[in-house]
Design a protein around this motif. Structure first.
Motif, PDB file in Angstrom:
ATOM      1  N   LEU A  12      49.391  73.114 -18.978  1.00  0.00           N
ATOM      2  CA  LEU A  12      48.055  73.679 -18.809  1.00  0.00           C
ATOM      3  C   LEU A  12      46.987  72.672 -19.233  1.00  0.00           C
ATOM      4  CD1 LEU A  12      46.849  76.341 -17.817  1.00  0.00           C
ATOM      5  CD2 LEU A  12      46.781  77.118 -20.187  1.00  0.00           C
ATOM      6  N   LYS A  13      47.267  71.949 -20.286  1.00  0.00           N
ATOM      7  CA  LYS A  13      46.324  70.935 -20.758  1.00  0.00           C
ATOM      8  C   LYS A  13      46.174  69.822 -19.726  1.00  0.00           C
ATOM      9  CE  LYS A  13      45.265  67.978 -24.728  1.00  0.00           C
ATOM     10  NZ  LYS A  13      45.702  67.537 -26.071  1.00  0.00           N
ATOM     11  N   GLU A  14      47.291  69.408 -19.153  1.00  0.00           N
ATOM     12  CA  GLU A  14      47.262  68.366 -18.135  1.00  0.00           C
ATOM     13  C   GLU A  14      46.475  68.834 -16.914  1.00  0.00           C
ATOM     14  OE1 GLU A  14      47.760  64.861 -16.110  1.00  0.00           O
ATOM     15  OE2 GLU A  14      48.135  65.287 -18.226  1.00  0.00           O
ATOM     16  N   SER A  15      46.667  70.103 -16.543  1.00  0.00           N
ATOM     17  CA  SER A  15      45.933  70.671 -15.409  1.00  0.00           C
ATOM     18  C   SER A  15      44.431  70.671 -15.679  1.00  0.00           C
ATOM     19  CB  SER A  15      46.418  72.100 -15.136  1.00  0.00           C
ATOM     20  OG  SER A  15      45.656  72.713 -14.131  1.00  0.00           O
ATOM     21  N   ARG A  16      44.046  71.026 -16.900  1.00  0.00           N
ATOM     22  CA  ARG A  16      42.625  71.040 -17.262  1.00  0.00           C
ATOM     23  C   ARG A  16      42.048  69.625 -17.218  1.00  0.00           C
ATOM     24  NH1 ARG A  16      39.312  74.578 -20.134  1.00  0.00           N
ATOM     25  NH2 ARG A  16      40.706  76.130 -19.220  1.00  0.00           N
ATOM     26  N   LEU A  17      42.783  68.648 -17.727  1.00  0.00           N
ATOM     27  CA  LEU A  17      42.306  67.269 -17.732  1.00  0.00           C
ATOM     28  C   LEU A  17      42.163  66.724 -16.307  1.00  0.00           C
ATOM     29  CD1 LEU A  17      44.352  65.798 -20.727  1.00  0.00           C
ATOM     30  CD2 LEU A  17      41.909  66.334 -20.682  1.00  0.00           C
ATOM     31  N   ARG A  18      43.114  67.086 -15.428  1.00  0.00           N
ATOM     32  CA  ARG A  18      43.023  66.644 -14.033  1.00  0.00           C
ATOM     33  C   ARG A  18      41.793  67.243 -13.351  1.00  0.00           C
ATOM     34  NH1 ARG A  18      48.751  67.406 -13.686  1.00  0.00           N
ATOM     35  NH2 ARG A  18      48.401  69.378 -12.602  1.00  0.00           N
ATOM     36  N   TRP A  19      41.523  68.512 -13.669  1.00  0.00           N
ATOM     37  CA  TRP A  19      40.343  69.170 -13.108  1.00  0.00           C
ATOM     38  C   TRP A  19      39.064  68.461 -13.550  1.00  0.00           C
ATOM     39  CZ3 TRP A  19      37.021  72.841 -16.003  1.00  0.00           C
ATOM     40  CH2 TRP A  19      36.006  73.376 -15.211  1.00  0.00           C
ATOM     41  N   GLU A  20      38.967  68.175 -14.841  1.00  0.00           N
ATOM     42  CA  GLU A  20      37.780  67.503 -15.355  1.00  0.00           C
ATOM     43  C   GLU A  20      37.650  66.087 -14.796  1.00  0.00           C
ATOM     44  OE1 GLU A  20      37.339  69.967 -19.564  1.00  0.00           O
ATOM     45  OE2 GLU A  20      38.275  67.981 -19.567  1.00  0.00           O
ATOM     46  N   GLU A  21      38.787  65.429 -14.589  1.00  0.00           N
ATOM     47  CA  GLU A  21      38.763  64.093 -14.003  1.00  0.00           C
ATOM     48  C   GLU A  21      38.237  64.153 -12.564  1.00  0.00           C
ATOM     49  OE1 GLU A  21      39.212  60.042 -13.213  1.00  0.00           O
ATOM     50  OE2 GLU A  21      39.132  61.132 -15.112  1.00  0.00           O
ATOM     51  N   SER A  22      38.658  65.174 -11.815  1.00  0.00           N
ATOM     52  CA  SER A  22      38.180  65.323 -10.435  1.00  0.00           C
ATOM     53  C   SER A  22      36.680  65.601 -10.398  1.00  0.00           C
ATOM     54  CB  SER A  22      38.943  66.450  -9.728  1.00  0.00           C
ATOM     55  OG  SER A  22      38.590  67.718 -10.252  1.00  0.00           O
TER      56      SER A  22
END
Length: 710
Positions: free
Chosen positions: A668-678
């Motif tokens: 979930l943390k990785e998903s959140r970081l990918r979203w913020e990166e996008s």
């Protein structure tokens, strides 16, 4: 919490159901005939704008059904279509008589052709493809004729295979050349070996294709036929088979009761392909991706061997109420076999829920809330839903002292009407939110009755061509109140209709035919508080940002049989005047920026190029021509690569209050970081932040700026 009735099955429709007396044609107990008669009855009496079931209706059902099962003309031949022709104008009579002769005839022929193709595809893939021949294939399915014979159909499939093989072959050839460029001692694989590997991949894909097709039963195709009927009323009226209704409920609520794993059937085995974060399997580390399920047992029951079973049936065995236990016999990747008890629980699909982040720009702090859908648990509104979650995200952002908020509704296809009315109320004082017109012209104004305002600061709503239904309601309401600036595509999707889901099992008593499924039915149209409909027209953005698909017809306009646009009298409302900021200043500044932004200009050019390519359906099967055309496309599109280099001049920061939960779940943390990166590479968000920044400039200052320009 503001209250509003669900727009679900109403007393009027239920009254029709209970007064329904079935005709003698249903003495025949076949389930499909029962479904035809029930559906025809409900559609005629409950649909917002029912169609006349006549010869024109029959022709449209006929064409729609054939298009749905063989839109690419890969299964039927012209002789089949000729044999179907007598039914073309007879389906209206068959529907009225609950007759399914056409479906039976077409289904029998379809399964026959499917078997023939399964028998001949492997020999077609035994011989190597010659990519030096000057051949091509036209994939203009709308104007493609059916083949005249089975041998001609074989040749068509051979061309399809060759096109796929050429694409795979070129990719593998490129990989070999890159390896050689990196290491001159590398011995590249021979071309004939690469071609053989390409055919092997196609063969494997076809095996999977037929495994899925052979798992489909008559009832699955009958659902397609029923939806060819419902499609004639409008694009959003659909029949749900029982398993489809379950998927719909999961999609709209964002949760389900089960073990928390996604399954896939391959080579007659049921494998774990994903473990869902937060579910029982993930929480207790019980299964891993690629584990194979062999048997399923309920408490105090013998295990059921699921080898060869349809995946839908396996899912039914594994899912179940929270707190119950299912016993899975599992073969792990290391070949060990064990029986694993799993206690079922509520599994929430976190990616389906609202989330927020902090945007830091020029020492100022803004917030973005991403809402993928307007989710709700229809059985209990007090459970987690889109409105309550967005309210929590607003409060978290307020605690961080943000100066403005962006509500991101891009690609949000809608959902619950109740949640959107409640959510709009977070940004305005009490007043009308949306008008709803039902059959017979009855009008109802849905209102926010709570005078409290959760967020009274600057607000931007982001939309695109895929923002639909409930997304359009809130964007339109906030636009009409002049409460927010709408930023995005020229217009939103254009779905201005309301659907309700009716359980067909409630239509008759003493049903002995098993689960009949459900009907999602258009019962109302909704209108803006200014009286205009969003049907077809959508919501026009205050700030239009060019997109890659700006010149391609999308949305409700591109659908078959959409309801028409109209308007009604406006509701009584007063534009928002509590914030002393100048909307015109923010909007005009944005338009100037977009006109002069080189990235925006490039996106617009790319959109025109994409439109020009859309009608090109001719594909070469020659290797040299393929490379030449690819090189030409790469040259034409090379300038668009610059768009990938965009980096917004702001930082994204995860809310501190979210970190403890995210740290518990690495996925979930990785998903959140990918979203913020996008988001950091999102040029549309960048402009939305600029608009928010301009909105934050006090009105007096913008007036002075205007005077200075004069």
């Amino acid at each position: 919490m503001k209250k509003i009735k669900f727009l679900l099955a109403g007393g009027v429709v239920l009254g029709l159901f209970y007064s329904f007396t079935f005709s003698s044609s249903l003495i025949n107990p076949e389930k499909d005939k029962l479904l035809i008669e029930i559906m025809a009855y409900v559609l005629e009496r409950a649909h917002y704008d029912p169609e006349t079931i006549d010869d024109n209706f029959s022709e449209n059902v006929f064409m729609n059904f054939l298009d749905n099962i063989d839109g690419q003309h890969r299964f039927f031949i012209q002789a089949d279509i000729n044999n179907f022709a007598p039914f073309k104008y007879d389906l209206d009579d068959q529907i009225k008589a609950a007759n399914v002769n056409f479906f039976d005839f077409a289904y029998k022929k379809y399964t026959q052709r499917l078997g023939q193709i399964e028998a001949f595809y492997e020999p077609l893939l035994d011989r190597p493809f010659d990519f030096s021949l000057d051949e091509e294939i036209n994939l203009d399915y709308d104007n493609m004729e059916y083949t005249e014979s089975l041998s001609e159909l074989r040749r068509l499939w051979l061309k399809y295979f060759k096109l796929s093989a050429l694409g795979i072959y070129v990719e593998k050839k490129d990989e070999e050349l890159k390896k050689f460029e990196l290491d001159s001692t590398y011995v590249m694989k021979a071309d004939d070996l690469l071609e053989e590997q390409a055919r092997a991949i196609i063969r494997e894909n076809m095996e999977t294709f037929f495994e899925v097709r052979n798992d489909m039963q008559r009832k699955d195709y009958f659902s397609i036929y029923l939806n060819a009927i419902t499609a004639q009323f409008d694009p959003h009226t659909n029949y749900f088979a029982p398993q489809d209704k379950e998927r719909f409920d999961t999609n709209i609520s964002g949760k389900f009761e089960g073990i928390g794993a996604r399954l896939q059937k391959k080579n007659q085995e049921i494998r774990i392909v994903e473990v869902i974060s937060g579910g029982p399997v993930w929480r207790d580390k019980l299964l891993e991706v690629e584990d194979v399920i062999l048997k399923v047992a309920q408490e105090n029951e013998e295990p059921v061997d699921i080898s060869g079973m349809r995946i839908d049936d396996v899912v039914k065995l594994i899912k179940g109420p929270k707190g119950t236990t299912v016993y899975l016999t599992v073969k792990h990747v290391d070949a060990s076999v064990e029986i694993i008890p799993i206690t079922r629980d509520v599994v929430e699909l976190e990616d389906a829920f609202a989330k927020s982040s902090i945007i830091l720009k020029d020492e100022k702090k803004y917030g973005i809330i991403h809402l993928p859908k307007f989710y709700i648990d229809f059985t209990d509104y007090s459970e987690r839903n889109a409105a309550s979650d967005v309210k929590k995200e607003i409060q978290k952002l307020k605690d961080e002292n943000v100066e403005g908020i962006i509500l991101d509704l891009r690609n949000n296809g809608g959902g619950s009407l109740q949640t959107v009315v409640d959510m709009t109320g977070f940004f305005i004082e009490e007043g009308p939110v949306v008008q709803v017109k039902s059959t017979g012209g009855r009008k109802n104004v849905l209102r926010d009755t709570d005078p409290s305002v959760t967020w009274d600061g600057p607000l931007v709503v982001m939309v695109n061509e895929s923002s639909a239904s409930a997304s359009e309601i809130i964007a339109a309401a906030l636009q009409d109140y002049k409460r927010a600036v709408v930023v995005g595509s020229k217009q939103t999707y254009g779905k201005g209709t309301v659907q309700s889901v009716y359980d067909l099992n409630r239509v008759i008593s003493n049903n002995t035919h098993g689960d009949l499924g459900a009907l999602k039915l258009t019962i109302d149209k909704f209108y803006r508080i200014n009286g205009g409909s969003t049907q077809l027209e959508g919501v026009k953005s205050d700030v239009v940002i060019p997109g890659r698909y700006s010149y391609i017809e999308t949305g409700e306009r591109s659908q078959n049989k959409p309801l028409e646009w109209d308007q009604i009298t406006p509701a009584e409302y007063e534009p928002w005047d509590n914030i002393p900021y100048n909307f015109e200043y923010a909007i005009n500044n944005s338009k100037t920026r977009i006109e002069n932004n080189s990235y925006m200009v490039l996106i617009n050019e790319q959109a025109k190029w994409i439109k020009a390519q859309q009608d090109d359906n001719l594909y070469t099967l020659n290797y040299d021509r393929f490379l030449k055309e690819r090189k030409q496309r790469e040259k034409e599109t090379e300038k668009y690569n610059e768009l990938d280099n965009f980096k917004a001049p702001f930082l994204l920061e995860t809310l501190k209050v979210d970190l403890p939960e995210l740290n518990k779940d690495s996925d979930l943390k990785e998903s959140r970081l990918r979203w913020e990166e996008s988001l950091s590479k999102d040029i549309y968000l960048f402009e939305a932040v600029n608009v928010l920044e301009d909105l934050s400039v006090p009105l007096k200052k913008t007036n002075k700026l205007a005077q200075t320009k004069l």
